[in-house]
Design a protein around this motif. Structure first.
Motif, PDB file in Angstrom:
ATOM      1  N   GLY A   7       5.803  11.371   1.360  1.00  6.17           N
ATOM      2  CA  GLY A   7       6.514  12.349   2.196  1.00  6.17           C
ATOM      3  C   GLY A   7       5.622  13.365   2.883  1.00  6.17           C
ATOM      4  O   GLY A   7       6.116  14.368   3.409  1.00  6.17           O
ATOM      5  N   GLU A   8       4.294  13.135   2.906  1.00 11.77           N
ATOM      6  CA  GLU A   8       3.407  14.129   3.516  1.00 11.77           C
ATOM      7  C   GLU A   8       3.529  14.196   5.031  1.00 11.77           C
ATOM      8  O   GLU A   8       3.141  15.177   5.640  1.00 11.77           O
ATOM      9  N   ASN A   9       4.047  13.117   5.636  1.00 11.67           N
ATOM     10  CA  ASN A   9       4.217  13.131   7.095  1.00 11.67           C
ATOM     11  C   ASN A   9       5.684  13.280   7.475  1.00 11.67           C
ATOM     12  O   ASN A   9       6.133  12.742   8.473  1.00 11.67           O
ATOM     13  N   GLY A  10       6.436  13.953   6.653  1.00 12.64           N
ATOM     14  CA  GLY A  10       7.854  14.154   6.949  1.00 12.64           C
ATOM     15  C   GLY A  10       8.726  13.244   6.097  1.00 12.64           C
ATOM     16  O   GLY A  10       8.230  12.303   5.470  1.00 12.64           O
ATOM     17  N   ASP A  34       9.199   7.290   0.354  1.00 10.29           N
ATOM     18  CA  ASP A  34       9.592   6.136  -0.483  1.00 10.29           C
ATOM     19  C   ASP A  34       9.642   4.806   0.274  1.00 10.29           C
ATOM     20  O   ASP A  34      10.419   3.903  -0.059  1.00 10.29           O
ATOM     21  N   THR A  35       8.807   4.727   1.308  1.00 13.53           N
ATOM     22  CA  THR A  35       8.574   3.415   1.934  1.00 13.53           C
ATOM     23  C   THR A  35       7.091   3.087   1.750  1.00 13.53           C
ATOM     24  O   THR A  35       6.281   3.986   1.520  1.00 13.53           O
ATOM     25  N   VAL A  36       6.758   1.832   1.816  1.00 11.93           N
ATOM     26  CA  VAL A  36       5.356   1.398   1.653  1.00 11.93           C
ATOM     27  C   VAL A  36       5.026   0.408   2.778  1.00 11.93           C
ATOM     28  O   VAL A  36       5.942  -0.109   3.429  1.00 11.93           O
ATOM     29  N   THR A  37       3.732   0.126   2.972  1.00  7.72           N
ATOM     30  CA  THR A  37       3.417  -0.952   3.917  1.00  7.72           C
ATOM     31  C   THR A  37       3.276  -2.240   3.122  1.00  7.72           C
ATOM     32  O   THR A  37       2.706  -2.265   2.025  1.00  7.72           O
ATOM     33  N   THR A  88       0.824  -1.202   0.000  1.00  7.34           N
ATOM     34  CA  THR A  88       0.000   0.000   0.000  1.00  7.34           C
ATOM     35  C   THR A  88       0.862   1.257   0.000  1.00  7.34           C
ATOM     36  O   THR A  88       1.787   1.393   0.802  1.00  7.34           O
ATOM     37  N   VAL A  89       0.535   2.111  -0.960  1.00  7.83           N
ATOM     38  CA  VAL A  89       1.212   3.406  -1.075  1.00  7.83           C
ATOM     39  C   VAL A  89       0.348   4.420  -0.331  1.00  7.83           C
ATOM     40  O   VAL A  89      -0.813   4.630  -0.696  1.00  7.83           O
ATOM     41  N   ASP A  90       0.880   5.014   0.732  1.00  3.75           N
ATOM     42  CA  ASP A  90       0.071   5.929   1.543  1.00  3.75           C
ATOM     43  C   ASP A  90       0.736   7.308   1.638  1.00  3.75           C
ATOM     44  O   ASP A  90       1.709   7.572   0.933  1.00  3.75           O
TER      45      ASP A  90
END
Ligand code: ATP
Length: 444
Positions: A407-410, A415-418, A400-402
């Motif tokens: 980068g919206e939360n810093g 560029d990490t995903v769950t 999942t791309v969130d």
């Protein structure tokens, strides 16, 4: 079984052949997910049996062969099942599979005991080659793939320059006019086989029978069939073909009972001897060491693709009760297929479909993985629903791309995903760059 059949249709694993015309008994079509699952199964068999070894080579024989092949192999005279007719409801039934009541065979369709005497019914489909339909143009659709291996033994030996022991492997369609096709794709009239003929010196036969039994059990474990569902049945001498010095059936606990999944037979030199006799062509082997000619013996592991696929689906099917964050419980249907076998290796989801950046990033992840594995992009519906759809398809991982990804939360999680695990539903964060290696490790 009903639940598995229904899931197979709903999700596109298996459809009835010619369904819009009422179907054709004993024939099935494989849909988008089914075809991927079969491909994974066949590819892994080929990898294990051919690519990873230097003593086995492949062959792809024709389905139609010279009629004499089936005369020599014994199929024309003896490849039959005993059949009876029910005089009451006119059903045709396999005599060795009838239920009994008070020691009397009974028709499973109408319950009548008024059955004809058993008579042999040849299981080969007959057809005609060319424009004339007479005895001289009769041909059969092959009921097994093995005979092409025997009749091409000499050619393959010469081109491959193999020394005993060595094997020839083949995957292909086979046809049997089964009297009672049943249990979904377990017994059909058109199916696919994966067969190995492993040629050896006579003194090696019994030992190699044991070796191949172990190898084949290892194969089944490695595609996700656990040992507790597999049984080995040693066929007693009086039930074996007269030429066989040992036969094992590997059986699986299907929902309808413990049934044969694969046969492993030590067939001695019967097949090559028969073809040498009937064709008049030498099918022997020259042993450099003893400077003598011999007809090799053979051990044959033979398994149906469709039957193995059904075993995979039966072993993987699971239902569990899960509770969501709001405390609501529901039933989760999940196919716990081994990642190696799973038709889709991972689902890729943007958290929201109306956010351009999320969608763009998710599509980049898809492009990165496509080509190496089957991936499925899905942007519609709540994320929980999308996970559930992939659970039912047996997809082992969900990416999942969130908002963290973009980068919206810093910057920390940019560029990490769950990555969500299908079986445990646990999630962890991984860098996009590490995803291919992570997946590769699980699916190969
Ligand atoms: P049976 O006695 O059940 O009719 P068989 O012992 O004749 O089967 P083999 O000739 O040993 O079967 O076939 C080898 C393998 O091919 C089987 O273990 C099975 O996996 C597969 N197979 C055989 N017949 C069918 C069929 N009609 N439909 C699907 N798979 C089949």
């Amino acid at each position: 079984m009903e639940k598995i059949v229904s899931l197979c249709k709903r999700r596109g694993f298996v459809f009835q052949s010619s369904e819009i015309y009422g179907g054709l008994n004993g024939c099935w079509d494989y849909g988008p997910l089914g075809v991927e699952l079969r491909r994974n199964l066949k590819d892994f068999w080929w990898r294990r049996m051919v690519r990873e070894r230097d003593d086995i080579v492949g062959l792809d024989g024709s389905i139609l062969m010279n009629r004499q092949v089936w005369v020599a192999s014994g199929h024309e005279s003896t490849f039959s099942d005993p059949m009876v007719d029910c005089r009451n409801c006119k059903s045709r039934l396999r005599a060795d599979q009838l239920p009994e009541k008070n020691g009397q065979k009974q028709c499973p369709v109408c319950g009548s005991f008024d059955l004809t005497e058993p008579r042999a019914f040849n299981l080969m489909f007959k057809t005609f080659v060319g424009a004339t339909e007479d005895d001289s143009s009769i041909a059969y659709l092959r009921p097994e793939t093995a005979q092409a291996i025997f009749v091409q033994f000499r050619n393959v030996l010469e081109v491959s320059r193999k020394k005993l022991p060595f094997g020839i492997a083949q995957i292909g369609k086979a046809f049997r006019n089964e009297i009672n096709p049943r249990n979904f794709i377990f017994r059909s009239r058109e199916f696919e086989m994966m067969e190995l003929e492993y040629f050896c010196f006579p003194h090696q036969g019994l030992e190699l029978l044991e070796y191949w039994l172990k190898e084949r059990l290892r194969f089944f474990n490695d595609i996700g069939l656990s040992s507790d569902k597999l049984h080995v049945h040693s066929i007693p001498a009086e039930e074996r073909a007269h030429y066989s010095q040992g036969t094992y059936d590997i059986e699986f606990e299907f929902p309808f009972g413990i049934q044969e999944l694969e046969g492993i037979a030590y067939r001695t030199d019967f097949d090559l001897s028969q073809h040498q006799k009937f064709s008049g062509k030498p099918l022997d082997y020259f042993d450099e060491e003893t400077k003598s000619h011999l007809i090799p013996h053979v051990v044959e592991p033979s398994v149906g693709v469709d039957r193995a696929m059904l075993a995979l689906l039966c072993a993987a099917y699971d239902e569990e009760t899960v509770t969501d964050e709001k405390g609501k419980s529901e039933t989760r249907t999940v196919l716990r297929l081994h990642p190696r076998m799973a038709p889709i290796k991972c689902g890729v989801f943007p958290l929201l479909k109306n956010n351009e950046e999320l969608v763009k990033k998710a599509k980049e992840v898809v492009e990165m993985l496509r080509g190496e594995m089957s991936v499925f992009y899905d942007e519609t519906g709540a994320i929980g629903r999308r996970y559930r759809r992939q659970d039912e398809a047996g997809t082992p991982f969900g990416i999942t791309v969130d908002f963290d990804t973009i980068g919206e939360n810093g910057p920390a999680n940019r560029d990490t995903v769950t990555v969500r695990y299908r079986d445990s539903m646990e999630q962890k964060r991984l860098a996009i760059a590490d995803i291919p290696a992570f997946l590769r490790e699980q699916i190969t």
